[in-house]
Structure formats: structure tokens, C-alpha cells
Design a protein around this motif. Structure first.
Motif, PDB file in Angstrom:
ATOM      1  N   ALA A  73       0.821  -1.209   0.000  1.00 34.82           N
ATOM      2  CA  ALA A  73       0.000   0.000   0.000  1.00 34.82           C
ATOM      3  C   ALA A  73       0.856   1.260   0.000  1.00 34.82           C
ATOM      4  CB  ALA A  73      -0.925  -0.007   1.213  1.00 34.82           C
ATOM      5  N   ARG A  74       2.095   1.163   0.450  1.00 36.08           N
ATOM      6  CA  ARG A  74       3.014   2.295   0.441  1.00 36.08           C
ATOM      7  C   ARG A  74       3.733   2.439  -0.892  1.00 36.08           C
ATOM      8  NH1 ARG A  74       6.034   3.283   6.177  1.00 36.08           N
ATOM      9  NH2 ARG A  74       4.226   3.004   7.578  1.00 36.08           N
ATOM     10  N   GLY A  75       3.488   1.531  -1.810  1.00 32.41           N
ATOM     11  CA  GLY A  75       4.132   1.594  -3.111  1.00 32.41           C
ATOM     12  C   GLY A  75       5.458   0.886  -3.196  1.00 32.41           C
ATOM     13  N   ALA A  76       5.786   0.071  -2.187  1.00 31.23           N
ATOM     14  CA  ALA A  76       7.041  -0.675  -2.198  1.00 31.23           C
ATOM     15  C   ALA A  76       6.937  -1.888  -3.118  1.00 31.23           C
ATOM     16  CB  ALA A  76       7.395  -1.129  -0.783  1.00 31.23           C
ATOM     17  N   THR A  77       8.092  -2.394  -3.531  1.00 25.53           N
ATOM     18  CA  THR A  77       8.169  -3.654  -4.264  1.00 25.53           C
ATOM     19  C   THR A  77       8.414  -4.744  -3.233  1.00 25.53           C
ATOM     20  OG1 THR A  77       9.071  -2.563  -6.218  1.00 25.53           O
ATOM     21  CG2 THR A  77       9.396  -4.948  -6.043  1.00 25.53           C
ATOM     22  N   VAL A  78       7.434  -5.612  -3.008  1.00 25.14           N
ATOM     23  CA  VAL A  78       7.418  -6.463  -1.824  1.00 25.14           C
ATOM     24  C   VAL A  78       7.622  -7.932  -2.176  1.00 25.14           C
ATOM     25  CG1 VAL A  78       6.093  -7.163   0.210  1.00 25.14           C
ATOM     26  CG2 VAL A  78       5.869  -4.825  -0.693  1.00 25.14           C
ATOM     27  N   THR A  79       8.552  -8.545  -1.457  1.00 25.12           N
ATOM     28  CA  THR A  79       8.709  -9.997  -1.439  1.00 25.12           C
ATOM     29  C   THR A  79       8.462 -10.442  -0.003  1.00 25.12           C
ATOM     30  OG1 THR A  79      10.367  -9.900  -3.198  1.00 25.12           O
ATOM     31  CG2 THR A  79      10.264 -11.921  -1.892  1.00 25.12           C
ATOM     32  N   ALA A  80       7.766 -11.543   0.170  1.00 23.53           N
ATOM     33  CA  ALA A  80       7.461 -12.039   1.515  1.00 23.53           C
ATOM     34  C   ALA A  80       7.676 -13.541   1.560  1.00 23.53           C
ATOM     35  CB  ALA A  80       6.026 -11.695   1.906  1.00 23.53           C
ATOM     36  N   VAL A  81       8.129 -14.027   2.711  1.00 27.68           N
ATOM     37  CA  VAL A  81       8.338 -15.462   2.879  1.00 27.68           C
ATOM     38  C   VAL A  81       7.788 -15.909   4.227  1.00 27.68           C
ATOM     39  CG1 VAL A  81      10.420 -15.494   1.445  1.00 27.68           C
ATOM     40  CG2 VAL A  81      10.643 -15.199   3.909  1.00 27.68           C
ATOM     41  N   ASP A  82       7.409 -17.165   4.279  1.00 25.00           N
ATOM     42  CA  ASP A  82       7.037 -17.795   5.545  1.00 25.00           C
ATOM     43  C   ASP A  82       7.356 -19.280   5.431  1.00 25.00           C
ATOM     44  OD1 ASP A  82       5.218 -16.734   8.070  1.00 25.00           O
ATOM     45  OD2 ASP A  82       5.158 -18.912   7.813  1.00 25.00           O
ATOM     46  N   ALA A  83       7.622 -19.893   6.581  1.00 23.95           N
ATOM     47  CA  ALA A  83       7.982 -21.307   6.601  1.00 23.95           C
ATOM     48  C   ALA A  83       6.773 -22.228   6.609  1.00 23.95           C
ATOM     49  CB  ALA A  83       8.849 -21.598   7.833  1.00 23.95           C
ATOM     50  N   GLU A  84       5.571 -21.671   6.813  1.00 23.92           N
ATOM     51  CA  GLU A  84       4.357 -22.477   6.934  1.00 23.92           C
ATOM     52  C   GLU A  84       3.446 -22.246   5.728  1.00 23.92           C
ATOM     53  OE1 GLU A  84       1.102 -24.541   7.490  1.00 23.92           O
ATOM     54  OE2 GLU A  84       3.022 -24.931   8.476  1.00 23.92           O
ATOM     55  N   ARG A  85       3.047 -23.330   5.078  1.00 25.15           N
ATOM     56  CA  ARG A  85       2.260 -23.230   3.842  1.00 25.15           C
ATOM     57  C   ARG A  85       0.929 -22.505   4.043  1.00 25.15           C
ATOM     58  NH1 ARG A  85       4.336 -26.210  -0.257  1.00 25.15           N
ATOM     59  NH2 ARG A  85       5.946 -27.750   0.306  1.00 25.15           N
ATOM     60  N   THR A  86       0.257 -22.760   5.156  1.00 29.14           N
ATOM     61  CA  THR A  86      -1.033 -22.109   5.352  1.00 29.14           C
ATOM     62  C   THR A  86      -0.871 -20.606   5.556  1.00 29.14           C
ATOM     63  OG1 THR A  86      -0.982 -22.635   7.735  1.00 29.14           O
ATOM     64  CG2 THR A  86      -2.126 -24.177   6.266  1.00 29.14           C
ATOM     65  N   MET A  87       0.265 -20.183   6.105  1.00 23.88           N
ATOM     66  CA  MET A  87       0.545 -18.749   6.219  1.00 23.88           C
ATOM     67  C   MET A  87       0.798 -18.147   4.834  1.00 23.88           C
ATOM     68  SD  MET A  87       0.345 -17.946   9.455  1.00 23.88           S
ATOM     69  CE  MET A  87       0.639 -18.549  11.119  1.00 23.88           C
ATOM     70  N   VAL A  88       1.523 -18.861   4.006  1.00 26.11           N
ATOM     71  CA  VAL A  88       1.784 -18.384   2.646  1.00 26.11           C
ATOM     72  C   VAL A  88       0.476 -18.186   1.890  1.00 26.11           C
ATOM     73  CG1 VAL A  88       2.797 -19.024   0.417  1.00 26.11           C
ATOM     74  CG2 VAL A  88       4.108 -19.345   2.532  1.00 26.11           C
TER      75      VAL A  88
END
Length: 280
Positions: A73-88
Motif C-alpha cells: 500500500a506504500r508503493g514498495a516492491t514487496v517480497t514475503a516469505v514464511d515457513a508455513e504453507r497455510t501462512m503463505v
């Protein structure tokens, strides 16, 4: 089991492996209980990391994707990771503009200096070797880029102790599959000086840390749904008990909750978290 960190094989700890089991499949239960609590520091976390338009930001341990969505929402280029599939899965729905991937610390599938900033909201609580985690976050952020993170403060605030008090009052016994905590050589003091020292020991510059305090508002049913759904250490502890002990935990929870009850029927639960940042 080992993972690769900076080209070196790093064995995962018993704590790490237990965390994987504790959180397996818990995404929906987390989203319905503690996710709102953990979302509170997100605006300050993104400010601390300098997240704004065009900034390449990595959200590590994204959980339900609150920080990733706010960064988008701030206009950033975002990559995100998580170790749990349901969180992803949750994060992909919350932040469809982000590149959300399944990945576990301390080995991230990114090149050196790939990001301008890294944020980690209540992630350092869930790793067995915090120093290795910080080394990996430092690796993937560019020189001069910020790393910003939150952890729960110790001793915990009154609202954070509520569920633990109910568990203790019921005489619950910790099962062997739940870790007692980090090894002494891997742990650090969960206060402002302790977290600042950890960042400085990780060869990060301009380290600074402050404490956020707030009253989290939730209904008794919402707050109880976390442990009832097996979320986090406390939830796994509750669900490992006999039906009788589980009922006793709930009885004590109901009685202790009265201390935090507001006139509107919601609980007002004091919490405290550390917010820190440092530069590569």
C-alpha cells in the motif's frame, strides 16, 4: 537436519524443528486470533525500515501477510516469505501484489544485497539461532539498507501473561515435544539493551531499540480461540492436555479474564514489544 547459510552447512536446532511442528497448519487459527494483535506494530516497523515507494522490501515470516500488504500500500516492491504453507496462502490473499514464497530461516532463496530493506515482525521469537538469522538478513539487504524487527519484551506484560497464568493454575504439564527454550549460547536478553547488543554483535550499524506498549482489545471468545486452536506454544500446550485439564485451563481463563474486562464486554489486554532497527 542442516540448512545452508552463506555456503556453510548449519544444523537446525531442536527448537527450530519443534517450531515447524507447532505452527504446521495453524494459519487459519492464527488469522482468527492473534493476527490482529501482531499487526499493531506494523506501521512503526515499516517506518523504521524506511519502506516507501519503490523500495525493494523483504518481509520475513510474513504470517497472514499484514506487513506485506501494508508495504504494498506504500508503493514498495514487496517480497514475503514464511515457513508455513497455510501462512503463505493467507499472505498471498492479503497481499496479491507481493511475491510471496515458502522459505525458512536461516537460509533464504535470495542473492546477496537483493533488497533495500528487510522487516521481521515477531520472527526472532521463533528461531533457534537468532545470530544466524540476523546474519542471513544482513546478507540479503544492500549495504546501507535497514533491517527492522519486533520481538515480545520480557518480562511479558499483564495481557500477554493471561493464557499462561490459566495454564499454570490448571497444573498443565509441558509435553516432551515442546522445547523449553533456546540453548544458553543462543539466547539473549529480551529488553532494549539485549536486543541492541544482539544487532551490534551481528555487525550491524546504528542499532537502536524502543518499547511499544498498547492495550489489545479482543472478546474473550476471540482471545481463547488462539490456544483452543493450538496456536503457538501456549496453544500446543493446551491441546496436549487431557480433556479434564483443558477444561480446567478454560475455567481459570474465564475467571482471570475478569481482571481485563471492559464495560463493552471486550478484554483490554496490556502488551509490550521491542521495536529495533539497524543498518547493514
Amino acid at each position: 537436519m542442516t540448512r545452508v547459510l552463506g555456503g556453510l552447512a548449519v544444523p537446525t536446532t531442536t527448537f527450530d524443528e519443534s517450531e515447524r511442528l507447532v505452527w504446521a497448519g495453524r494459519g487459519p487459527a492464527y488469522a482468527g486470533s492473534f493476527a490482529k494483535l501482531c499487526a499493531y506494530p506494523v506501521p512503526w516497523l515499516l517506518d523504521a525500515a524506511g519502506v516507501g515507494p519503490g523500495v525493494r522490501v523483504l518481509d520475513v515470516g510474513t504470517g497472514s501477510g499484514t506487513a506485506a500488504a501494508a508495504a504494498c500500500a506504500r508503493g514498495a516492491t514487496v517480497t514475503a516469505v514464511d515457513a508455513e504453507r497455510t501462512m503463505v496462502e493467507l499472505a498471498r490473499r492479503a497481499a496479491p501484489e507481493a511475491d510471496v514464497r515458502l522459505a525458512a530461516l536461516p537460509d533464504l532463496p535470495f542473492a546477496d544485497a537483493e533488497f533495500d530493506a528487510v522487516v521481521a515482525n515477531f520472527v526472532l521469537n521463533h528461531v533457534g539461532r537468532p545470530k544466524d538469522t540476523l546474519a542471513e538478513l544482513r546478507r540479503v539487504v544492500r549495504p546501507g539498507g535497514w533491517i527492522a524487527l519486533t520481538i515480545w519484551a520480557a518480562p511479558p506484560a499483564a495481557g500477554q501473561r493471561l493464557i499462561g497464568r490459566a495454564i499454570q493454575a490448571a497444573g498443565a504439564v509441558r509435553p516432551p515435544h515442546l522445547p523449553a527454550g533456546l540453548a544458553a549460547e543462543d539466547d539473549f536478553h529480551r529488553d532494549e539493551s539485549g536486543l541492541t547488543g544482539l544487532l551490534e554483535a551481528g555487525h550491524l550499524r546504528e542499532a537502536e531499540c524502543g518499547t511499544l506498549r498498547w492495550d489489545h482489545r479482543a472478546s474473550p471468545e476471540e482471545w481463547w480461540s488462539g490456544p483452543a486452536g493450538g496456536v503457538a506454544f501456549g496453544g500446543q500446550l493446551v491441546r496436549s492436555q487431557t480433556p479434564h485439564v483443558q477444561a480446567e485451563i478454560k475455567r481459570h481463563f474465564d475467571a482471570l479474564s475478569i481482571e481485563f474486562a471492559s464495560e463493552d464486554g471486550l478484554l483490554s489486554l496490556p502488551h509490550a514489544a521491542l521495536l529495533a532497527r539497524a543498518r547493514h
